[in-house]
Enzyme design. Structure first.
Site, PDB file in Angstrom:
ATOM      1  N   ASP A  94       2.227 -10.108   1.694  1.00 16.19           N
ATOM      2  CA  ASP A  94       3.139 -10.741   2.651  1.00 16.19           C
ATOM      3  C   ASP A  94       2.475 -11.640   3.695  1.00 16.19           C
ATOM      4  O   ASP A  94       3.162 -12.272   4.503  1.00 16.19           O
ATOM      5  CB  ASP A  94       3.969  -9.677   3.374  1.00 16.19           C
ATOM      6  CG  ASP A  94       3.110  -8.555   3.972  1.00 16.19           C
ATOM      7  OD1 ASP A  94       2.037  -8.850   4.528  1.00 16.19           O
ATOM      8  OD2 ASP A  94       3.518  -7.381   3.863  1.00 16.19           O
ATOM      9  N   HIS A 122      -4.033  -7.866  -4.196  1.00 16.37           N
ATOM     10  CA  HIS A 122      -2.940  -8.116  -5.139  1.00 16.37           C
ATOM     11  C   HIS A 122      -2.335  -9.504  -4.988  1.00 16.37           C
ATOM     12  O   HIS A 122      -1.194  -9.729  -5.401  1.00 16.37           O
ATOM     13  CB  HIS A 122      -1.871  -7.027  -4.987  1.00 16.37           C
ATOM     14  CG  HIS A 122      -2.370  -5.663  -5.343  1.00 16.37           C
ATOM     15  ND1 HIS A 122      -1.791  -4.495  -4.884  1.00 16.37           N
ATOM     16  CD2 HIS A 122      -3.413  -5.271  -6.120  1.00 16.37           C
ATOM     17  CE1 HIS A 122      -2.458  -3.455  -5.366  1.00 16.37           C
ATOM     18  NE2 HIS A 122      -3.447  -3.901  -6.114  1.00 16.37           N
ATOM     19  N   ASN A 159      -1.241   8.135   6.775  1.00 15.59           N
ATOM     20  CA  ASN A 159      -0.145   7.905   5.829  1.00 15.59           C
ATOM     21  C   ASN A 159       0.933   8.952   6.072  1.00 15.59           C
ATOM     22  O   ASN A 159       0.620  10.103   6.360  1.00 15.59           O
ATOM     23  CB  ASN A 159      -0.648   7.992   4.382  1.00 15.59           C
ATOM     24  CG  ASN A 159       0.315   7.358   3.403  1.00 15.59           C
ATOM     25  OD1 ASN A 159       0.681   6.184   3.545  1.00 15.59           O
ATOM     26  ND2 ASN A 159       0.735   8.102   2.394  1.00 15.59           N
TER      27      ASN A 159
END
Length: 253
Positions: free
Chosen positions: A111, A126, A221
């Site tokens: 993004d 990625h 997380n």
């Protein structure tokens, strides 16, 4: 949690060789859904020729070539978030880089929010939705050009006839040349390794955990990960909450 925040603050305060590795959970506070949570985009199915298609199949390079119309419909609705802005985590990391502490941000996200926040050394494992290229001749195209095709309800096609695709890593493709090796180099040499917002279930990215050689691995997380036992400090909290508290502590000291 206060003791862990104090410990992390001390580690960061004393270090000028920090590397950050993040996943989809880093961008959820910006309104971008993650992949594997209960409300993640991988929970949805899409229809193609009368059958349900999984997101993994939609994001495979073979599927995109065979069904570019379905792929682009999926991509526009799930991957393009024009109103998303950098959140607290992105901004803290940019500040840590600015003061010479954070040497690299390694991200699984596509993004570009880290760059929007001001981080300069960002390794995108990625790929990115910011650029597009022809799948055949590799000619570069802008987002505006691609969306011009889509507004006309046309499949984005290059002048050579090839499919214009976002420069993300599809299932069935290798990571961008050299990016993983560069990430390994940063991780293996860093003092403090911050891992956040990632399930650590996607490979080869998750393998980065195995290259850290220090004793200050911080894992942030919401859910447990397969690598919790390897980390030196684990917090099941929002990345933005943790990094904001740590940075506020740094400013006080």
């Amino acid at each position: 949690m206060d003791e862990k925040i104090a410990q992390i603050t001390e580690w960061i305060q004393k270090s000028d060789n920090i590397v950050f590795f993040g996943g989809a959970g880093v961008s959820t506070e910006s309104g971008i859904p993650d992949f594997r949570s209960d409300h993640g985009i991988y929970q949805k199915q899409y229809m193609c020729n009368g059958r349900n298609v999984s997101p993994e199949e939609c994001l495979s390079i073979d599927f995109a070539r065979r069904h570019p119309d379905i792929f682009y419909d999926y991509y526009i609705h799930e991957f393009i978030h024009p109103n998303a802005l950098p959140n607290r985590a992105h901004k803290v990391l940019a500040e840590l880089e600015k003061i010479g502490k954070c040497k690299a941000v390694i991200t699984q996200n596509v993004d570009s929010l880290h760059q929007m926040a001001g981080s300069k050394n960002v390794l995108e494992l990625h790929g990115t939705t910011a650029t597009y290229s022809c799948d055949r001749c590799h000619l570069q195209y802008t987002e505006a050009q691609v969306f011009d095709f889509l507004k006309k309800e046309q499949i984005p096609r290059c002048t050579c006839g090839g499919l214009i695709r976002p420069d993300i890593v599809f299932y069935g493709e290798a990571l961008p040349a050299g990016v993983f090796e560069k990430a390994i180099a940063y991780v293996s040499k860093c003092d403090v390794f911050i891992v956040a917002g990632t399930s650590l279930n996607v490979y080869p990215a998750a393998n980065l955990m195995n290259y850290y050689q220090g004793n200050k691995c911080i894992l942030i997380n919401l859910q447990k990960t397969p690598y919790d036992d390897m980390a030196d400090c684990v917090l099941h909290e929002k990345c933005g909450d943790v990094l904001t508290q740590v940075f506020e502590n740094l400013q006080k000291n």
